[in-house]
Enzyme design. Structure first.
Site: not given
Ligand SMILES: NC(=O)c1ccc[n+]([C@@H]2O[C@H](COP(=O)([O-])OP(=O)(O)OC[C@H]3O[C@@H](n4cnc5c(N)ncnc54)[C@H](O)[C@@H]3O)[C@@H](O)[C@H]2O)c1
Length: 386
Positions: A36, A40, A231, A326
């Site tokens: 989330s 998410g 990327k 990442q």
């Molecule tokens: N944000 C973007 O624009 C985007 C786009 C495409 C793909 N992604 C990919 O989606 C994935 C998730 O990214 P995001 O942007 O939703 O997350 P984010 O980086 O915005 O947030 C981090 C998340 O990790 C959680 N977290 C922190 N500690 C944790 C723990 N110990 N265990 C489990 N969860 C924990 C936090 O509560 C939060 O929900 C990543 O692999 C990212 O590369 C992100």
């Protein structure tokens, strides 16, 4: 035909078959989103808008939230359920009233038969371990996660980790998808990668597609996933170029060299990876958007502006408010694989990014490797080193 119309048509067929056979045939899918953060939350919003329209899905979308206490003293989950907004990771955007935040991982997945995984990749191994034996037998999984685990035998993609640990089919969805832009419904595209089962891939396409989010499917899980993962390393290089104020030509050069290394690395790791995948949204389009606008680029720019004096960890904590980078960890994982095989010289951009991130090289080294022209012989369907 829109996904809603397709589903209505399917529903019509099911009704006919119901009358003929005199028993219930419709399978209703129940979706849980595991994660989330920024993406998410947007993924939950996209899905929730579709489950309300598509009759083969239950309306409710459960979203597992890694519980946090906000500065106000409230629990993040409670605030999401009261306001319908993820005030920490996606403020100002309504998720849909049918999104239910759930802080209990095992509880959130117990009734689901479609699981969408979208956490930072470093948490996935632990999450999978907790879910073994806790999910339904007919679950289908989808990973939106960019990153990989490095094992002695080679890279373990997150979709493979999920498939192997949970014994489920796992597709992936990647693309030029900066979450905040999709949150405000700006047009973009994405790619679903699947292994064999096209029908399952189509179900994922249906679940995510909206008029502003166009999704297509390709039979190349590893290619799609590696594009999304690698990327982020190139985006660090692009951010360094920005921080050093080297201009657009240099940035374009770094992106081109990076794309070349992405393709060569992917094909060396998995000979099944297809050239055409690099021209999908998950390939060149995601590379462009991430190098122009993503968080990896932004933090790498700040790192270069500090002359490499401030660490990525410090800048991540200061600039991203809990969101995770990442690219730095992926650069380390790629470097480990290259070192295991003695291939560093063949991947000068990937190698330099890692060495700059750990302070072994200065940020300007990002353009100081041109003498090491890699010797790739890329032939259709595979990559060979010569
Ligand atoms: N944000 C973007 O624009 C985007 C786009 C495409 C793909 N992604 C990919 O989606 C994935 C998730 O990214 P995001 O942007 O939703 O997350 P984010 O980086 O915005 O947030 C981090 C998340 O990790 C959680 N977290 C922190 N500690 C944790 C723990 N110990 N265990 C489990 N969860 C924990 C936090 O509560 C939060 O929900 C990543 O692999 C990212 O590369 C992100």
């Amino acid at each position: 035909m829109t996904p809603a119309a397709q589903d209505q048509k399917l529903k019509g067929k099911e009704t006919i078959s119901e009358q003929n056979n005199n028993h219930e045939v419709s399978v209703k899918y129940r979706v849980t989103v595991v994660g989330s953060g920024n993406w998410g939350s947007v993924a939950s919003k996209l899905i929730a808008s579709n489950t309300l329209k598509l009759t083969s899905f239950h309306d409710e979308v459960r979203m597992w939230v890694y519980e946090e206490i906000l500065a106000t003293g409230e629990k993040l989950t409670d605030v999401i359920n009261q306001t319908n907004e993820n005030v920490k990771y996606l403020p100002g955007i309504k998720l849909g009233k049918n999104v239910i935040a759930d802080p209990d991982l095992e509880h959130s997945v117990k009734d689901a038969n479609m699981l969408v995984f979208v956490t930072p990749h470093q948490f996935m191994e632990g999450i999978c371990k907790r879910l073994v034996g806790k999910i339904k037998g007919d679950v289908k999984a989808l990973s939106l996660i960019k990153g990989m685990e490095v094992k002695m035998e080679g890279p373990c993609m997150i979709s493979t980790l999920i498939s192997e640990q949970l014994g489920v089919n796992c597709c992936v969805l990647m693309g030029a998808n900066i979450a905040n832009e999709i949150a405000v419904e700006k047009f973009s595209e994405a790619t679903v990668g699947y292994r064999e089962d096209k029908e399952i891939a189509q179900k994922w396409v249906q679940l995510f597609s909206t008029p502003y989010f166009l999704v297509s499917a390709v039979q190349d899980v590893e290619g799609v996933e590696l594009c999304g993962t690698l990327k982020n390393v190139v985006a660090i290089a692009a951010g360094l170029v920005d921080g050093l104020e080297m201009g657009n030509n240099t940035k374009a050069a770094v992106m081109r060299i990076g794309l070349r290394e992405m393709k060569a690395f992917s094909k060396l790791m998995f000979s099944s990876v297809k050239d055409s995948t690099f021209f999908e949204s998950c390939g060149v389009a995601d590379l462009i958007t991430t190098c122009l606008g993503g968080r990896n680029r932004k933090v790498a720019e700040a790192f270069a502006r500090s002359g490499g004096k401030r660490s990525f960890d410090e800048l991540e904590a200061e600039m991203l408010q809990g969101q995770k980078l990442q690219g730095v960890s992926t650069a380390r994982e790629v470097y480990e694989l290259l070192s295991q095989r003695g291939w560093q010289e063949l991947f000068p951009l990937f190698t330099s990014v890692h060495e700059i991130c750990i302070g072994r090289l200065s940020p300007s080294a990002i353009v100081e490797y041109s003498e090491h022209t890699p010797n790739f012989s890329l032939v259709e369907g595979s990559a060979q080193l010569i």
